[in-house]
Scaffold this motif. Structure first.
Motif, PDB file in Angstrom:
ATOM      1  N   THR A  79       0.821  -1.205   0.000  1.00 41.10           N
ATOM      2  CA  THR A  79       0.000   0.000   0.000  1.00 41.10           C
ATOM      3  C   THR A  79       0.855   1.256   0.000  1.00 41.10           C
ATOM      4  O   THR A  79       0.432   2.301  -0.514  1.00 41.10           O
ATOM      5  N   SER A  80       2.058   1.179   0.546  1.00 40.63           N
ATOM      6  CA  SER A  80       2.933   2.351   0.611  1.00 40.63           C
ATOM      7  C   SER A  80       3.395   2.795  -0.768  1.00 40.63           C
ATOM      8  O   SER A  80       3.818   3.947  -0.934  1.00 40.63           O
ATOM      9  N   TRP A  81       3.338   1.902  -1.764  1.00 41.88           N
ATOM     10  CA  TRP A  81       3.655   2.340  -3.124  1.00 41.88           C
ATOM     11  C   TRP A  81       2.732   3.479  -3.538  1.00 41.88           C
ATOM     12  O   TRP A  81       3.157   4.460  -4.144  1.00 41.88           O
ATOM     13  N   THR A  82       1.445   3.322  -3.220  1.00 41.10           N
ATOM     14  CA  THR A  82       0.473   4.342  -3.598  1.00 41.10           C
ATOM     15  C   THR A  82       0.735   5.643  -2.861  1.00 41.10           C
ATOM     16  O   THR A  82       0.597   6.728  -3.444  1.00 41.10           O
ATOM     17  N   SER A  83       1.114   5.564  -1.589  1.00 42.65           N
ATOM     18  CA  SER A  83       1.375   6.794  -0.835  1.00 42.65           C
ATOM     19  C   SER A  83       2.572   7.548  -1.395  1.00 42.65           C
ATOM     20  O   SER A  83       2.600   8.777  -1.397  1.00 42.65           O
ATOM     21  N   LEU A  84       3.591   6.815  -1.898  1.00 42.06           N
ATOM     22  CA  LEU A  84       4.719   7.466  -2.561  1.00 42.06           C
ATOM     23  C   LEU A  84       4.260   8.214  -3.809  1.00 42.06           C
ATOM     24  O   LEU A  84       4.672   9.355  -4.055  1.00 42.06           O
ATOM     25  N   SER A  85       3.405   7.555  -4.593  1.00 47.83           N
ATOM     26  CA  SER A  85       2.896   8.184  -5.812  1.00 47.83           C
ATOM     27  C   SER A  85       2.047   9.401  -5.479  1.00 47.83           C
ATOM     28  O   SER A  85       2.079  10.412  -6.191  1.00 47.83           O
ATOM     29  N   TRP A  86       1.288   9.310  -4.396  1.00 42.93           N
ATOM     30  CA  TRP A  86       0.464  10.439  -3.945  1.00 42.93           C
ATOM     31  C   TRP A  86       1.351  11.629  -3.592  1.00 42.93           C
ATOM     32  O   TRP A  86       1.056  12.782  -3.933  1.00 42.93           O
ATOM     33  N   ALA A  87       2.473  11.363  -2.913  1.00 40.77           N
ATOM     34  CA  ALA A  87       3.398  12.435  -2.549  1.00 40.77           C
ATOM     35  C   ALA A  87       4.028  13.053  -3.791  1.00 40.77           C
ATOM     36  O   ALA A  87       4.256  14.266  -3.846  1.00 40.77           O
ATOM     37  N   LEU A  88       4.317  12.229  -4.787  1.00 38.40           N
ATOM     38  CA  LEU A  88       4.901  12.741  -6.020  1.00 38.40           C
ATOM     39  C   LEU A  88       3.966  13.720  -6.717  1.00 38.40           C
ATOM     40  O   LEU A  88       4.393  14.769  -7.216  1.00 38.40           O
ATOM     41  N   ASN A  89       2.675  13.408  -6.744  1.00 33.46           N
ATOM     42  CA  ASN A  89       1.705  14.257  -7.450  1.00 33.46           C
ATOM     43  C   ASN A  89       1.340  15.514  -6.678  1.00 33.46           C
ATOM     44  O   ASN A  89       0.663  16.375  -7.223  1.00 33.46           O
ATOM     45  N   ARG A  90       1.729  15.610  -5.413  1.00 38.91           N
ATOM     46  CA  ARG A  90       1.429  16.792  -4.599  1.00 38.91           C
ATOM     47  C   ARG A  90      -0.039  17.176  -4.754  1.00 38.91           C
ATOM     48  O   ARG A  90      -0.391  18.301  -5.111  1.00 38.91           O
ATOM     49  N   THR A  91      -0.896  16.212  -4.467  1.00 44.18           N
ATOM     50  CA  THR A  91      -2.320  16.358  -4.741  1.00 44.18           C
ATOM     51  C   THR A  91      -2.947  17.525  -3.990  1.00 44.18           C
ATOM     52  O   THR A  91      -3.701  18.319  -4.565  1.00 44.18           O
ATOM     53  N   ILE A  92      -2.629  17.649  -2.703  1.00 49.28           N
ATOM     54  CA  ILE A  92      -3.240  18.717  -1.907  1.00 49.28           C
ATOM     55  C   ILE A  92      -2.798  20.099  -2.393  1.00 49.28           C
ATOM     56  O   ILE A  92      -3.641  20.983  -2.593  1.00 49.28           O
ATOM     57  N   PRO A  93      -1.488  20.354  -2.626  1.00 47.01           N
ATOM     58  CA  PRO A  93      -1.110  21.658  -3.188  1.00 47.01           C
ATOM     59  C   PRO A  93      -1.726  21.916  -4.567  1.00 47.01           C
ATOM     60  O   PRO A  93      -2.055  23.049  -4.890  1.00 47.01           O
ATOM     61  N   LEU A  94      -1.892  20.841  -5.363  1.00 46.14           N
ATOM     62  CA  LEU A  94      -2.492  21.010  -6.682  1.00 46.14           C
ATOM     63  C   LEU A  94      -3.946  21.455  -6.574  1.00 46.14           C
ATOM     64  O   LEU A  94      -4.390  22.388  -7.257  1.00 46.14           O
ATOM     65  N   ILE A  95      -4.717  20.796  -5.689  1.00 49.44           N
ATOM     66  CA  ILE A  95      -6.119  21.175  -5.497  1.00 49.44           C
ATOM     67  C   ILE A  95      -6.220  22.594  -4.948  1.00 49.44           C
ATOM     68  O   ILE A  95      -7.051  23.396  -5.386  1.00 49.44           O
ATOM     69  N   SER A  96      -5.358  22.915  -3.988  1.00 54.95           N
ATOM     70  CA  SER A  96      -5.358  24.260  -3.420  1.00 54.95           C
ATOM     71  C   SER A  96      -5.067  25.309  -4.468  1.00 54.95           C
ATOM     72  O   SER A  96      -5.695  26.380  -4.501  1.00 54.95           O
ATOM     73  N   ASP A  97      -4.129  25.015  -5.358  1.00 56.74           N
ATOM     74  CA  ASP A  97      -3.803  25.965  -6.423  1.00 56.74           C
ATOM     75  C   ASP A  97      -4.967  26.139  -7.392  1.00 56.74           C
ATOM     76  O   ASP A  97      -5.245  27.255  -7.840  1.00 56.74           O
ATOM     77  N   LEU A  98      -5.652  25.033  -7.718  1.00 52.66           N
ATOM     78  CA  LEU A  98      -6.804  25.128  -8.621  1.00 52.66           C
ATOM     79  C   LEU A  98      -7.908  25.990  -8.006  1.00 52.66           C
ATOM     80  O   LEU A  98      -8.514  26.829  -8.693  1.00 52.66           O
ATOM     81  N   VAL A  99      -8.168  25.798  -6.724  1.00 50.34           N
ATOM     82  CA  VAL A  99      -9.199  26.597  -6.049  1.00 50.34           C
ATOM     83  C   VAL A  99      -8.799  28.067  -6.020  1.00 50.34           C
ATOM     84  O   VAL A  99      -9.600  28.957  -6.330  1.00 50.34           O
TER      85      VAL A  99
END
Length: 666
Positions: A459-479
């Motif tokens: 499962t930690s593979w997915t968390s690494l990929s999540w960190a790479l995509n910087r999902t939270i900063p990306l959503i914040s920037d879109l908003v």
């Protein structure tokens, strides 16, 4: 868990990871996202925005992997300092260890486990429906000579790991000395922090400090800056920055009618006022208040000062010699880099710091983490950082190193052992009152949790990929981009060593613990380190910007953690061989932890002092090299004001007609 369930989990997480990688490779090509995926490159002016539209920008590619792989260690050192090199070498070290461990585990131990005598009918056609327990050491028959394969593997991996640990410790300690010898003069090399300055009637703290060091260090003393309480001043500056952001936002609105509001209750009643003019007047008033507080800062002095010397050796002498007959006065410690100083905690007394470092520390590593774990795991790193700040450290780097140790203890005791012992209070109490049963309890409990930890690693593979995509900063920037027209400042994060290093070391612990027990976990851990090596190199070069550099002082924490993981493997092996009715192997495994502790003691005496202080030989040699440097006069002129509190720096007047945002303070 059965094999088919594991394969399904692997497929799902691998698919999600590949999807995240593809999504990242597309998103990072879009001009609007460049400040999210390469903020450091943008800040340094090295980012190249794509030109005209091309279909290539919508197609996934692996170009970022090549760019992350290509830079040398020298490039990483120049970009992130020695701390970045140490962080990178944790991955390269782990890859070396677990490449060998995976070869031994998969091709030797795994077949031995699966072909154990407990299986009466071997049916390879029904392999997907077999339980994972059949691939663990539990499946090997009691007293079987095949257990000597596991015994030999324990000696091999211990020898190889100790050799690599010695080589890494030696290499990083040499790099630390080389880093110091080749560095330009730095303010913190010439400066110490003096706390608990005794107060004398009729004398200011500044005069007391100057008189003391002029009397006892006349040939080395250069200057001093007294620390002041600036909490009120910081509040005013924060208010001014908030108002300035509002002004910037209002100026970005085209319609003048939207820049007006009523002065009454919630803006619903009263006459209309010009918000730009109103906020401008408030900003001017706050600036005036800031100047008044700054001019009266002498009345807010605290009994602490940064004292600078004319040489590195002079600073080292003052640092390591007790300055007063009363050891609670004139207490000295190494000054951090000027931008690494943590200003809020300077007003504490010796007694407050002692209470914080003893009482608070015990609470943090004792009762609170177990409660925090059950509340919300995501908040643990910042809370540990907050607790470390409460202990009175003067540098952000020291706070993060302390938080790293707390996170490591938390991770080992409350993520690993709490799961291994299944939260049983009885088991934990039994460990306390009967330590002799520790190997047997772990030998029974640890293999039983193999399926859980294998799933955790996958499962930690997915968390690494999540960190790479910087999902939270990306959503914040879109908003922000769609709901606000203001030009927000570029946010360049720093890598949170205090949370990432313990996370990586947990996988080292899992890999070594289950190396003998359930070698099926090893390929998945190896994949984690391969992914992490590329992802974090990408983040170090493109995203993160270091706020400080400790000169590699995180490595002793890493070394000690790996020694603990090795010894834990030995303890569990001792218990396993006892349960498997192979007493000779249990007896012969005892020298391993003894030799490992002796090895660790040698490394501690040979290399650890290099990470605590530099030798007189190194300091004097460096001072002599700088004697004929014409730039030293300019350096000493700057050193006099290097440790001035930023809150006491003069305010730079804001040009409200300028379309570009700029900071309030110079």
């Amino acid at each position: 868990m059965i094999v088919s369930a594991l394969l399904t989990s692997v497929g799902i997480n691998l698919g999600i990871s590949v999807l995240f990688f593809a999504l990242y490779s597309v998103l990072r090509k879009q001009p609007c996202n460049i400040k999210i995926y390469a903020p450091r490159l943008v800040a340094e002016g090295r980012a190249q925005a794509p030109g005209r539209f091309s279909i290539e920008t919508l197609l996934p590619s692996a170009g970022w992997v090549r760019k992350a792989w290509q830079p040398t260690e020298e490039d990483l050192y120049n970009s992130c300092g020695l701390d970045g090199v140490v962080f990178d070498r944790i991955f390269s070290f782990s890859l070396k260890v677990f490449s060998l461990a995976a070869i031994i585990g998969v091709f030797v131990l795994l077949p031995v486990n699966y072909l154990g005598d407990h299986l009466r009918d071997i049916d390879f056609s029904d392999l997907p429906n077999k339980s994972l327990d059949l691939f663990t050491i539990s499946n090997v028959n009691d007293g079987s000579n095949w257990l000597w394969c596991h015994f030999s593997a324990a000696y091999i991996i211990t020898g190889v790991m100790c050799y690599l640990l010695y080589a890494e410790y030696k290499y990083i300690s040499e790099k630390r000395i080389a880093y110091f010898s080749s560095s330009k003069p730095q303010p913190h090399h010439y400066t110490i922090l003096v706390r608990d300055v005794p107060l004398h009637a009729g004398n200011s703290i500044n005069d007391t400090v100057r008189a003391f060091f002029m009397e006892y260090h006349p040939s080395d003393y250069l200057s001093n800056i007294v620390v002041c309480r600036t909490s009120k001043l910081q509040g005013l500056i924060t208010d001014a920055e908030n108002i300035y952001r509002k002004l910037t936002h209002l100026k970005s609105i085209a319609s003048s009618s939207r820049n007006q509001n009523r002065s009454g209750f919630f803006g619903l009643f009263g006459k209309r006022v010009d918000l730009v003019h109103n906020y401008s007047k408030k900003l001017e008033d706050i600036e005036q208040n800031v100047r008044l507080v700054q001019s009266d800062s002498r009345g807010e002095e605290v009994p602490a000062a940064f004292v600078s010397f004319k040489s590195r050796y002079g600073a080292a002498k003052a640092l390591h010699i007790q300055q007063s007959v009363n050891p609670t006065e004139w207490v000295t410690e190494q000054a951090p880099e000027p931008h690494d100083v943590y200003w809020p905690f300077f007003s504490t007394s010796f007694m407050q710091r002692w209470i914080s470092k003893t009482v608070v520390s015990q609470i943090v590593t004792g009762y609170l983490p177990s409660l925090i774990l059950h509340l919300v795991a995501a908040l643990i790193p910042p809370i540990m950082k907050l607790f470390s700040a409460m202990q009175g450290y003067i540098a952000l780097s020291e706070i993060e190193r302390s938080a790293c140790n707390k996170m490591l203890l938390f991770t080992i005791w409350f993520l690993f052992f709490a799961n291994v012992l299944t939260g049983s209070v009885t088991s934990q109490i039994q460990l306390l009152f009967d330590p002799k049963t520790i190997p047997l309890i772990l030998a029974v409990s640890v293999p039983a949790q193999a399926s859980f930890f294998i799933a955790y690693v996958v499962t930690s593979w997915t968390s690494l990929s999540w960190a790479l995509n910087r999902t939270i900063p990306l959503i914040s920037d879109l908003v922000t981009r769609h709901f606000s027209k203001s030009k927000d400042e570029l946010d360049i994060p720093s890598i949170p060593y205090h949370s990432e290093i313990p996370r990586i070391l947990l996988f080292v612990l899992l890999g070594l613990t289950y190396f003998l027990l359930a070698p099926m976990i090893l390929p998945f851990i190896l994949i984690f380190f391969c992914m992490g090596y590329i992802i974090y190199r990408n983040q170090l070069f493109d995203v993160y910007q270091p706020k400080y550099d400790t000169g590699g002082r995180f490595w002793p924490v890493v070394h000690n953690s790996m020694i603990f993981s090795l010894v834990l493997m030995h303890v569990i092996a001792f218990g396993i061989f006892g349960l498997k009715k192979l007493p000779l192997a249990s007896g012969l495994i005892v020298p391993l932890p003894v030799l490992t502790f002796l090895f660790n003691d040698y490394c501690r005496k040979r290399f650890l002092p290099v990470f605590n202080n530099f030798s007189a030989e190194t300091l004097i040699k460096k001072d002599r090299e700088d004697l004929n440097d014409p730039a030293m006069d300019e350096f000493f002129d700057k050193l006099v004001t290097a440790y001035r509190d930023p809150a006491l720096m003069p305010i730079r007047r804001l040009n409200l007609n300028d379309d570009h945002s700029s900071p309030l303070l110079s």
